[in-house]
Each structure stands twice: as structure tokens, then as C-alpha cells.
Design a protein around this motif. Structure first.
Motif, PDB file in Angstrom:
ATOM      1  N   VAL A   1       8.956   6.647   5.368  1.00 56.11           N
ATOM      2  CA  VAL A   1       9.056   5.461   4.515  1.00 56.11           C
ATOM      3  C   VAL A   1       7.660   5.165   3.986  1.00 56.11           C
ATOM      4  O   VAL A   1       6.742   4.895   4.768  1.00 56.11           O
ATOM      5  CB  VAL A   1       9.566   4.234   5.310  1.00 56.11           C
ATOM      6  N   CYS A   2       7.506   5.219   2.685  1.00 55.05           N
ATOM      7  CA  CYS A   2       6.194   4.905   2.111  1.00 55.05           C
ATOM      8  C   CYS A   2       5.929   3.408   2.255  1.00 55.05           C
ATOM      9  O   CYS A   2       6.765   2.585   1.866  1.00 55.05           O
ATOM     10  CB  CYS A   2       6.146   5.309   0.640  1.00 55.05           C
ATOM     11  N   PRO A   3       4.792   3.012   2.809  1.00 53.81           N
ATOM     12  CA  PRO A   3       4.538   1.584   3.001  1.00 53.81           C
ATOM     13  C   PRO A   3       4.308   0.818   1.703  1.00 53.81           C
ATOM     14  O   PRO A   3       4.214  -0.408   1.728  1.00 53.81           O
ATOM     15  CB  PRO A   3       3.286   1.549   3.889  1.00 53.81           C
ATOM     16  N   HIS A   4       4.236   1.520   0.570  1.00 56.55           N
ATOM     17  CA  HIS A   4       4.059   0.798  -0.690  1.00 56.55           C
ATOM     18  C   HIS A   4       5.371   0.163  -1.140  1.00 56.55           C
ATOM     19  O   HIS A   4       5.468  -1.050  -1.246  1.00 56.55           O
ATOM     20  CB  HIS A   4       3.517   1.728  -1.786  1.00 56.55           C
ATOM     21  N   ALA A   5       6.389   0.977  -1.383  1.00 61.88           N
ATOM     22  CA  ALA A   5       7.660   0.414  -1.857  1.00 61.88           C
ATOM     23  C   ALA A   5       8.849   1.050  -1.152  1.00 61.88           C
ATOM     24  O   ALA A   5       9.979   0.917  -1.614  1.00 61.88           O
ATOM     25  CB  ALA A   5       7.779   0.571  -3.374  1.00 61.88           C
ATOM     26  N   GLY A   6       8.612   1.706  -0.067  1.00 64.00           N
ATOM     27  CA  GLY A   6       9.714   2.144   0.788  1.00 64.00           C
ATOM     28  C   GLY A   6      10.375   3.453   0.419  1.00 64.00           C
ATOM     29  O   GLY A   6      11.402   3.805   0.995  1.00 64.00           O
TER      30      GLY A   6
ATOM     31  N   THR B   1       1.600  13.415  -0.815  1.00 60.93           N
ATOM     32  CA  THR B   1       1.473  12.505  -1.957  1.00 60.93           C
ATOM     33  C   THR B   1       2.851  11.953  -2.277  1.00 60.93           C
ATOM     34  O   THR B   1       3.789  12.724  -2.537  1.00 60.93           O
ATOM     35  CB  THR B   1       0.910  13.249  -3.184  1.00 60.93           C
ATOM     36  N   CYS B   2       2.998  10.644  -2.239  1.00 59.22           N
ATOM     37  CA  CYS B   2       4.292  10.013  -2.507  1.00 59.22           C
ATOM     38  C   CYS B   2       4.715  10.305  -3.938  1.00 59.22           C
ATOM     39  O   CYS B   2       3.924  10.177  -4.882  1.00 59.22           O
ATOM     40  CB  CYS B   2       4.200   8.512  -2.263  1.00 59.22           C
ATOM     41  N   SER B   3       5.994  10.683  -4.093  1.00 57.01           N
ATOM     42  CA  SER B   3       6.475  11.095  -5.418  1.00 57.01           C
ATOM     43  C   SER B   3       6.613   9.908  -6.363  1.00 57.01           C
ATOM     44  O   SER B   3       6.684  10.086  -7.576  1.00 57.01           O
ATOM     45  CB  SER B   3       7.827  11.801  -5.289  1.00 57.01           C
TER      46      SER B   3
ATOM     47  N   GLY C   1       2.295   7.812  -6.181  1.00 65.12           N
ATOM     48  CA  GLY C   1       1.109   8.617  -5.903  1.00 65.12           C
ATOM     49  C   GLY C   1       0.261   8.228  -4.706  1.00 65.12           C
ATOM     50  O   GLY C   1      -0.843   8.761  -4.541  1.00 65.12           O
ATOM     51  N   SER C   2       0.730   7.332  -3.839  1.00 62.49           N
ATOM     52  CA  SER C   2      -0.062   7.045  -2.625  1.00 62.49           C
ATOM     53  C   SER C   2      -0.200   8.320  -1.807  1.00 62.49           C
ATOM     54  O   SER C   2       0.716   9.157  -1.784  1.00 62.49           O
ATOM     55  CB  SER C   2       0.625   5.976  -1.767  1.00 62.49           C
ATOM     56  N   ARG C   3      -1.314   8.442  -1.125  1.00 61.76           N
ATOM     57  CA  ARG C   3      -1.556   9.651  -0.318  1.00 61.76           C
ATOM     58  C   ARG C   3      -1.848   9.269   1.127  1.00 61.76           C
ATOM     59  O   ARG C   3      -2.550   8.292   1.388  1.00 61.76           O
ATOM     60  CB  ARG C   3      -2.740  10.435  -0.870  1.00 61.76           C
TER      61      ARG C   3
HETATM   62  S1  FES Z   1       6.561   3.996  -2.982  1.00 59.47           S
HETATM   63 FE1  FES Z   1       4.886   3.561  -4.275  1.00 59.47          FE
HETATM   64  S2  FES Z   1       3.424   4.981  -3.681  1.00 59.47           S
HETATM   65 FE2  FES Z   1       5.063   5.402  -2.381  1.00 59.47          FE
END
Ligand code: FES
Length: 229
Positions: free
Chosen positions: A165-170, A186-188, A191-193
Motif C-alpha cells: 500500500v503506497c502511503p501517498h494515496a493507497g 517506484t509507485c506507478s 512516482g513515490s520511491r
Molecule cells: S499513490 Fe501516489 S505516489 Fe503512490
């Protein structure tokens, strides 16, 4: 400090009063500290409660949990920040709750500690479902983990399990691009890494790290160690 003690690092006077009252009702020793003392052999609280807004709190959670894995760690949240909340749980916090709800929730936990129960969950191993991939990259999924989905990446002889689960937007990190050289996913979506070995956030927009888990190999099977429910 007595073994059955309840330690807080709380500045808010209202919360402090409530917690003091709870400890009196439960009959446990209560100490409020400005910060945790130097780690000496005498320091052995049963529970530590602190404010998540405290500077450096996320890093402290990791350090405390590594140092005292058997203690119950609870955080009070004043301003709702979903990412920070998730990051606190990922770092090892046993309970995160709004400031208003925390004293009530803690009372039951303290009673359990007083009565000799251990509140810190044990560990269990879950088998990953293999993902067909002969080389590096995504090699396993644990979609039904009680907390969150987990995925396993491979880089050569090394395996890494992360919360998917990406902590940015899930969004799912398994859909992202994995670099086996650097162990960076790298989140698709935006782009968070993140480093899948340490969980470190390497680049935003996410503000927080990801959770990692130990991987155990048994023949061709991949197991991930998680907390028992
Ligand atoms: S959900 Fe936004 S960078 Fe991953």
C-alpha cells in the motif's frame, strides 16, 4: 521504575489528567517524562504513551520497538493525518487513537497488563503465493494477510517483503517498477520511491516510509513473518 509501570511522554495537560485518572483506577504506577531516560537496565515500563505530533516521533517508535519489543506502545493523535497515522502503525505502534478516545481505550489494555496478559502480538509465518517470474522482481503475494496485502520482491539471492500500500494515496506498489540493482520500487501512480529493504521513502510525494517484513525461505517456498492477530 517498577516493572508494571505506565509511562507517558505527554505535554497536553488535559490528556495527562485523563491518563493519570485511568492509572489510578487501574492501580498502576504512572510516570510522565519529558523524554525517555537514557536506556539503562532499570528502565522497564509495561506501556509507553506519547503524542504522535512530537518531533521525531516516527523515528522514536522504531528505536523503542527495536529496543523494547515486548512493550505496548500507544500514540495519541490530535490532528488527523491519515498518512502519519499509517506510518506510526507501520513503524510498530501497537495502538494509535484520537486524543479523546485514547484514555478509554487504554484503560482496558492497562487492566489486561495488570492482570498479567501480554498485549504484544506473537509472530506467525504466512506462505506467499508465488508470482510466475523466473528472475528478479515481484515473486510473491500475500493478498489475505489480516492487516494489509504484502508482496515479495527478489533481487538476486535476496528477498524483500513490503506492505503493498503506497502511503501517498493507497495504490498497490506491486504495480510499480522495481529496480533490483538499487532495491527501489517506484509507485506507478505518482512516482513515490521506496527502498524495499529498509522501507525508507526515497522520493515523494509520499511523506512516509513503507512497512517491511522478514522473509524466510524454505526450499522453494517463501514465507513472511507477520504479527499474529
Ligand atoms: S499513490 Fe501516489 S505516489 Fe503512490
Amino acid at each position: 521504575m517498577p516493572a508494571d509501570s505506565f509511562v507517558t511522554i505527554i505535554n497536553n495537560p488535559v490528556l495527562l489528567n485523563h491518563l493519570n485518572r485511568v492509572s489510578r483506577k487501574v492501580g498502576m504506577a504512572f510516570t510522565n517524562l519529558a523524554s525517555l531516560p537514557e536506556m539503562d537496565g532499570d528502565f522497564s515500563p509495561s506501556m509507553i504513551v506519547f503524542e504522535l505530533e512530537r518531533e521525531g516521533a516516527l523515528q522514536e517508535i522504531k528505536e523503542w520497538k527495536e529496543r523494547w519489543p515486548g512493550y505496548f506502545l500507544a500514540a495519541s493523535v490530535t490532528a488527523l493525518d491519515r498518512e502519519r497515522w499509517i506510518a506510526a502503525e507501520a513503524a510498530g505502534c501497537d495502538l494509535v487513537a484520537n486524543r479523546g478516545a485514547l484514555p478509554r481505550l487504554l484503560r482496558k489494555k492497562l487492566e489486561a497488563i495488570r492482570d498479567g496478559e501480554s498485549l504484544v502480538p506473537g509472530k506467525m509465518r504466512l506462505r506467499a503465493k508465488p508470482v510466475l517470474n523466473p528472475g528478479d522482481g515481484l515473486v510473491g503475494r500475500l493478498p489475505d494477510n489480516p492487516d494489509d496485502p504484502i508482496v515479495v520482491f527478489r533481487s538476486g539471492e535476496d528477498y524483500y517483503a513490503i506492505r503493498d500500500v503506497c502511503p501517498h494515496a493507497g495504490y498497490s506498489l506491486a504495480d510499480g517498477e522495481f529496480d533490483p540493482e538499487t532495491c527501489i520500487i517506484t509507485c506507478s501512480e505518482h512516482g513515490s520511491r521506496f527502498n524495499v529493504d529498509t522501507g525508507e521513502r526515497v522520493r515523494g510525494p509520499a511523506d512516509y516510509p513503507i512497512r517491511t517484513y522478514p522473509v524466510i525461505l524454505d526450499g522453494d517456498e517463501i514465507y513472511v513473518e507477520v504479527e499474529a492477530a
